[in-house]
Design a protein around this motif. Structure first.
Motif, PDB file in Angstrom:
ATOM      1  N   THR A 127      42.658 -43.782  75.743  1.00  0.00           N
ATOM      2  CA  THR A 127      43.842 -44.167  74.951  1.00  0.00           C
ATOM      3  C   THR A 127      43.808 -45.601  74.431  1.00  0.00           C
ATOM      4  OG1 THR A 127      46.250 -43.903  74.874  1.00  0.00           O
ATOM      5  CG2 THR A 127      45.368 -44.971  76.840  1.00  0.00           C
ATOM      6  N   THR A 128      44.640 -45.843  73.409  1.00  0.00           N
ATOM      7  CA  THR A 128      44.687 -47.147  72.727  1.00  0.00           C
ATOM      8  C   THR A 128      44.893 -48.299  73.712  1.00  0.00           C
ATOM      9  OG1 THR A 128      45.843 -45.919  70.996  1.00  0.00           O
ATOM     10  CG2 THR A 128      45.761 -48.296  70.744  1.00  0.00           C
ATOM     11  N   THR A 129      45.875 -48.160  74.600  1.00  0.00           N
ATOM     12  CA  THR A 129      46.167 -49.245  75.538  1.00  0.00           C
ATOM     13  C   THR A 129      44.977 -49.518  76.453  1.00  0.00           C
ATOM     14  OG1 THR A 129      48.559 -49.167  75.478  1.00  0.00           O
ATOM     15  CG2 THR A 129      47.599 -49.780  77.589  1.00  0.00           C
ATOM     16  N   ASN A 161      46.727 -38.959  68.551  1.00  0.00           N
ATOM     17  CA  ASN A 161      47.766 -39.984  68.532  1.00  0.00           C
ATOM     18  C   ASN A 161      48.842 -39.635  67.500  1.00  0.00           C
ATOM     19  OD1 ASN A 161      45.456 -40.923  69.831  1.00  0.00           O
ATOM     20  ND2 ASN A 161      45.947 -43.048  69.446  1.00  0.00           N
ATOM     21  N   THR A 165      51.015 -36.755  69.574  1.00  0.00           N
ATOM     22  CA  THR A 165      52.152 -37.549  70.073  1.00  0.00           C
ATOM     23  C   THR A 165      53.392 -37.262  69.234  1.00  0.00           C
ATOM     24  OG1 THR A 165      50.529 -39.231  70.653  1.00  0.00           O
ATOM     25  CG2 THR A 165      52.831 -39.861  70.840  1.00  0.00           C
ATOM     26  N   GLY A 192      52.104 -47.428  64.263  1.00  0.00           N
ATOM     27  CA  GLY A 192      50.666 -47.181  64.395  1.00  0.00           C
ATOM     28  C   GLY A 192      50.445 -45.682  64.333  1.00  0.00           C
ATOM     29  N   TRP A 193      49.345 -45.208  64.933  1.00  0.00           N
ATOM     30  CA  TRP A 193      49.024 -43.774  64.834  1.00  0.00           C
ATOM     31  C   TRP A 193      50.081 -42.922  65.498  1.00  0.00           C
ATOM     32  CZ3 TRP A 193      46.263 -42.486  61.031  1.00  0.00           C
ATOM     33  CH2 TRP A 193      45.327 -43.381  60.542  1.00  0.00           C
ATOM     34  N   CYS A 194      50.543 -43.333  66.676  1.00  0.00           N
ATOM     35  CA  CYS A 194      51.583 -42.533  67.359  1.00  0.00           C
ATOM     36  C   CYS A 194      52.911 -42.643  66.623  1.00  0.00           C
ATOM     37  CB  CYS A 194      51.758 -43.013  68.803  1.00  0.00           C
ATOM     38  SG  CYS A 194      50.318 -42.740  69.839  1.00  0.00           S
ATOM     39  N   GLU A 213      58.682 -52.832  63.416  1.00  0.00           N
ATOM     40  CA  GLU A 213      57.265 -53.245  63.475  1.00  0.00           C
ATOM     41  C   GLU A 213      57.184 -54.746  63.668  1.00  0.00           C
ATOM     42  OE1 GLU A 213      54.108 -53.100  63.522  1.00  0.00           O
ATOM     43  OE2 GLU A 213      53.712 -50.971  63.576  1.00  0.00           O
ATOM     44  N   LYS A 218      51.942 -52.822  58.271  1.00  0.00           N
ATOM     45  CA  LYS A 218      52.468 -51.530  58.744  1.00  0.00           C
ATOM     46  C   LYS A 218      53.933 -51.368  58.310  1.00  0.00           C
ATOM     47  CE  LYS A 218      48.862 -50.348  61.427  1.00  0.00           C
ATOM     48  NZ  LYS A 218      48.724 -50.866  62.768  1.00  0.00           N
ATOM     49  N   CYS A 248      53.054 -52.277  73.503  1.00  0.00           N
ATOM     50  CA  CYS A 248      53.501 -53.650  73.784  1.00  0.00           C
ATOM     51  C   CYS A 248      54.553 -53.603  74.906  1.00  0.00           C
ATOM     52  CB  CYS A 248      54.082 -54.236  72.500  1.00  0.00           C
ATOM     53  SG  CYS A 248      54.426 -55.993  72.572  1.00  0.00           S
ATOM     54  N   SER A 269      56.968 -43.399  74.489  1.00  0.00           N
ATOM     55  CA  SER A 269      55.751 -42.589  74.469  1.00  0.00           C
ATOM     56  C   SER A 269      54.498 -43.460  74.516  1.00  0.00           C
ATOM     57  CB  SER A 269      55.730 -41.676  73.238  1.00  0.00           C
ATOM     58  OG  SER A 269      55.180 -40.423  73.602  1.00  0.00           O
ATOM     59  N   HIS A 271      51.751 -46.029  76.482  1.00  0.00           N
ATOM     60  CA  HIS A 271      51.062 -45.707  77.738  1.00  0.00           C
ATOM     61  C   HIS A 271      51.791 -46.217  78.978  1.00  0.00           C
ATOM     62  CE1 HIS A 271      47.790 -44.422  80.260  1.00  0.00           C
ATOM     63  NE2 HIS A 271      47.913 -45.573  80.899  1.00  0.00           N
ATOM     64  N   LEU A 313      55.817 -42.230  79.831  1.00  0.00           N
ATOM     65  CA  LEU A 313      55.451 -41.320  78.731  1.00  0.00           C
ATOM     66  C   LEU A 313      56.316 -40.047  78.729  1.00  0.00           C
ATOM     67  CD1 LEU A 313      51.747 -41.578  79.680  1.00  0.00           C
ATOM     68  CD2 LEU A 313      52.472 -42.043  77.355  1.00  0.00           C
ATOM     69  N   ASN A 315      56.446 -37.539  76.783  1.00  0.00           N
ATOM     70  CA  ASN A 315      55.811 -36.256  76.434  1.00  0.00           C
ATOM     71  C   ASN A 315      55.080 -35.627  77.622  1.00  0.00           C
ATOM     72  OD1 ASN A 315      53.858 -38.315  76.273  1.00  0.00           O
ATOM     73  ND2 ASN A 315      52.598 -37.134  74.865  1.00  0.00           N
ATOM     74  N   HIS A 322      50.207 -33.043  74.980  1.00  0.00           N
ATOM     75  CA  HIS A 322      49.869 -32.534  73.647  1.00  0.00           C
ATOM     76  C   HIS A 322      49.513 -31.051  73.699  1.00  0.00           C
ATOM     77  CE1 HIS A 322      49.969 -36.624  72.596  1.00  0.00           C
ATOM     78  NE2 HIS A 322      48.685 -36.896  72.496  1.00  0.00           N
TER      79      HIS A 322
HETATM   80  P1  NAD Z   1      48.420 -48.472  67.343  1.00  0.00           P
HETATM   81  O1  NAD Z   1      47.734 -49.747  67.656  1.00  0.00           O
HETATM   82  O2  NAD Z   1      47.883 -47.573  66.280  1.00  0.00           O
HETATM   83  O3  NAD Z   1      49.948 -48.768  66.967  1.00  0.00           O
HETATM   84  C1  NAD Z   1      50.807 -49.588  67.676  1.00  0.00           C
HETATM   85  C2  NAD Z   1      51.766 -50.200  66.645  1.00  0.00           C
HETATM   86  O4  NAD Z   1      52.817 -50.862  67.340  1.00  0.00           O
HETATM   87  C3  NAD Z   1      51.085 -51.244  65.745  1.00  0.00           C
HETATM   88  O5  NAD Z   1      51.347 -50.931  64.391  1.00  0.00           O
HETATM   89  C4  NAD Z   1      51.731 -52.548  66.165  1.00  0.00           C
HETATM   90  O6  NAD Z   1      51.856 -53.471  65.106  1.00  0.00           O
HETATM   91  C5  NAD Z   1      53.093 -52.070  66.653  1.00  0.00           C
HETATM   92  N1  NAD Z   1      53.741 -52.983  67.597  1.00  0.00           N
HETATM   93  C6  NAD Z   1      53.167 -53.729  68.573  1.00  0.00           C
HETATM   94  N2  NAD Z   1      54.102 -54.428  69.228  1.00  0.00           N
HETATM   95  C7  NAD Z   1      55.288 -54.110  68.672  1.00  0.00           C
HETATM   96  C8  NAD Z   1      56.619 -54.503  68.916  1.00  0.00           C
HETATM   97  N3  NAD Z   1      56.914 -55.396  69.879  1.00  0.00           N
HETATM   98  N4  NAD Z   1      57.609 -53.968  68.159  1.00  0.00           N
HETATM   99  C9  NAD Z   1      57.317 -53.088  67.168  1.00  0.00           C
HETATM  100  N5  NAD Z   1      56.065 -52.680  66.880  1.00  0.00           N
HETATM  101  C10 NAD Z   1      55.068 -53.189  67.628  1.00  0.00           C
HETATM  102  O7  NAD Z   1      48.527 -47.688  68.736  1.00  0.00           O
HETATM  103  P2  NAD Z   1      48.790 -46.127  68.945  1.00  0.00           P
HETATM  104  O8  NAD Z   1      47.508 -45.402  68.929  1.00  0.00           O
HETATM  105  O9  NAD Z   1      49.893 -45.703  68.069  1.00  0.00           O
HETATM  106  O10 NAD Z   1      49.303 -46.128  70.480  1.00  0.00           O
HETATM  107  C11 NAD Z   1      50.550 -46.683  70.846  1.00  0.00           C
HETATM  108  C12 NAD Z   1      50.773 -46.484  72.350  1.00  0.00           C
HETATM  109  O11 NAD Z   1      50.849 -45.082  72.637  1.00  0.00           O
HETATM  110  C13 NAD Z   1      49.649 -46.999  73.237  1.00  0.00           C
HETATM  111  O12 NAD Z   1      50.189 -47.461  74.442  1.00  0.00           O
HETATM  112  C14 NAD Z   1      48.803 -45.780  73.489  1.00  0.00           C
HETATM  113  O13 NAD Z   1      47.987 -45.911  74.621  1.00  0.00           O
HETATM  114  C15 NAD Z   1      49.869 -44.739  73.633  1.00  0.00           C
HETATM  115  N6  NAD Z   1      49.492 -43.333  73.406  1.00  0.00           N
HETATM  116  C16 NAD Z   1      50.308 -42.416  73.975  1.00  0.00           C
HETATM  117  C17 NAD Z   1      50.040 -41.078  73.792  1.00  0.00           C
HETATM  118  C18 NAD Z   1      50.938 -40.068  74.435  1.00  0.00           C
HETATM  119  O14 NAD Z   1      50.493 -38.956  74.702  1.00  0.00           O
HETATM  120  N7  NAD Z   1      52.206 -40.380  74.659  1.00  0.00           N
HETATM  121  C19 NAD Z   1      48.947 -40.637  73.031  1.00  0.00           C
HETATM  122  C20 NAD Z   1      48.147 -41.622  72.426  1.00  0.00           C
HETATM  123  C21 NAD Z   1      48.443 -42.972  72.611  1.00  0.00           C
END
Ligand code: NAD
Ligand code: ADE
Length: 393
Positions: A127-129, A161, A165, A192-194, A213, A218, A248, A269, A271, A313, A315, A322
């Motif tokens: 995962t991203t985190t 993501n 998600t 971001g992607w999620c 954001e 973004k 974050c 949602s 990590h 999380l 979900n 997923h």
């Molecule tokens: P990403 O880097 O694509 O997107 C994160 C976004 O959050 C970025 O656009 C960033 O600018 C923004 N951001 C950061 N700090 C912020 C803040 N304080 N306020 C507002 N926006 C802020 O990451 P991602 O792939 O979307 O993943 C996000 C999180 O979800 C991670 O912790 C990742 O590990 C987790 N994740 C969870 C699942 C799940 O099943 N729930 C699946 C995949 C990823």
């Protein structure tokens, strides 16, 4: 999971994972069980723990242990000590390969279990985190073996993501609350992607969506995708739901909660459970459990806040993670990543690596085949045209 079946059969045939010892820390649920069993069938010794104290499906952990004889150390509702004991139990297999989600077992091997370092060929990170943490370790010169950033493959983040998600987060919230999204105001923190996935799905369910954001690019993207963009401080005032997916911390603070309207539902949602400041909320208000994984807090201003899944999380704690069609892709990458580490033993340097893009193409082709979808291919003339620089007219 047809893609995983096909990938796993090929891996078994090539025999590279025979005798490998694999320690896995993933969300213990049905699709994860398919990956663990597939790797074992390819000849590896596999142990599994959860990468989150609250995400385990206990029926899956039980079945893995009792029906499949696959050592699984996980329970829904682990305390911190039990969580780390379980991670340590999977590490007792003396792994050559680590399969991680969030980097907890990778960091454990670099801290309290350093005696295992010499035996580790490498690791996969889901995962991203986890990837963010590992890149920070790499930057500090502390990452001592190669890690495949599975998350950073196209066939992961574009689908898992975003669409995984996007759907499963809403499923978790609906499952926990049985509330309607249509006509409600939903704030999505992070585009971001999620966040993109969540914002688009929840709009599709009729919500009026505001995105928050910190990245100006973004924020412009969210604006041009047709979302309101605002600060959390302002957006929370009208929100029925606030969903965080940023990676974050302190995205929704107690000061934000004091501005929320009565009945606002908070779900995360991302990590880790740091996106919503649950600690400060608990210091300032008493919880009453109203449904499973739904707590009501009455604030000093008389308004109520509903916190889902302890801020973890949503979900996976209140839902099943997923869909299988998504984990089919993510876990095919995990299986290929494990084989890639063995095949390239000694060739990959310490640090974070991304799998070759050909692996994305191979999995995309398998996915299309499983869907019965055909696509065009380039003619020789087209190939020549696309690789030439002569005039177009
Ligand atoms: P990403 O880097 O694509 O997107 C994160 C976004 O959050 C970025 O656009 C960033 O600018 C923004 N951001 C950061 N700090 C912020 C803040 N304080 N306020 C507002 N926006 C802020 O990451 P991602 O792939 O979307 O993943 C996000 C999180 O979800 C991670 O912790 C990742 O590990 C987790 N994740 C969870 C699942 C799940 O099943 N729930 C699946 C995949 C990823
Ligand atoms: N199921 C197993 N692992 C998962 C993950 N990382 N995200 C969502 N669902 C999952």
């Amino acid at each position: 999971m047809p893609v995983l079946s096909s990938v796993a059969s090929a891996i078994k045939e090539r025999g590279k994972l025979k005798g490998a010892r694999i320690a896995m820390a993933l969300h213990v649920e049905a699709k994860t069980a398919c990956l663990a069993i597939a790797l074992r069938e390819a000849g590896a010794e596999v142990r599994l723990a959860s990468c989150n104290p609250m995400s385990t499906d206990d029926s899956v952990a039980l079945a893995l242990n009792e029906k499949y004889g696959l050592e699984t150390y996980a329970r829904k509702g682990e305390e911190r000590e039990e969580y780390y004991n379980n991670l340590n139990s999977v590490l007792d297999v003396k792994p050559g390969i680590l399969v991680d989600d969030g980097a907890d077992i990778i960091t454990l091997v670099h801290s309290k279990r350093r005696e295992l370092l010499s035996g580790v060929i490498g690791a996969n990170e889901e995962t991203t985190t986890g990837v963010v943490r590992l890149r920070a370790m790499e930057k500090d010169g502390k990452l001592l073996f190669p890690v495949i950033a599975v998350n950073d493959s196209y066939m992961k983040y574009l689908f898992d993501n975003r669409y995984g998600t996007g759907q499963s987060t809403l499923d978790g919230i609906m499952n926990a609350t049985n509330l309607l999204f249509a006509g409600k105001r939903t704030v999505v923190a992070g585009y971001g992607w999620c966040g993109r996935g969540i914002a688009n799905r929840v709009r599709g369910m009729g919500s009026l969506v505001t995105v928050t954001e910190i990245d100006p690019v973004k924020a412009v993207e969210a604006n041009m995708d047709g979302f309101d963009v605002s600060t959390m401080e302002s957006a929370i005032e009208n929100a029925d739901f606030v969903i965080t997916a940023t990676g974050c911390r302190d995205v929704v603070t107690y000061q934000h909660m004091l501005k929320a309207k009565d009945g606002c539902v908070l779900a995360n949602s991302g990590h880790f459970n740091l996106e919503i400041d649950v600690e400060e909320l608990r210091k300032n208000a008493r919880a009453v459990q109203v449904r499973e994984y739904v707590e009501e807090y009455r604030l000093d201003n008389g308004r109520r806040i509903y916190l889902l899944a302890d801020g973890r999380l949503v979900n996976l704690v209140s839902g099943q993670g997923h869909p299988a069609e998504i984990m089919d892709l993510s876990f095919s990458l995990q299986a290929r990543g494990a084989e890639y580490l063995v095949v390239n033993r000694g060739k990959l340097g310490r640090g974070v690596h991304v799998m070759p893009r050909e692996v994305d193409v191979e999995l995309a082709e398998l996915k299309l085949r499983s869907l019965g979808v055909n696509i065009d291919s380039l003619t020789e003339k087209q190939k020549e045209y696309l690789s030439s620089w002569s005039e177009g007219t």
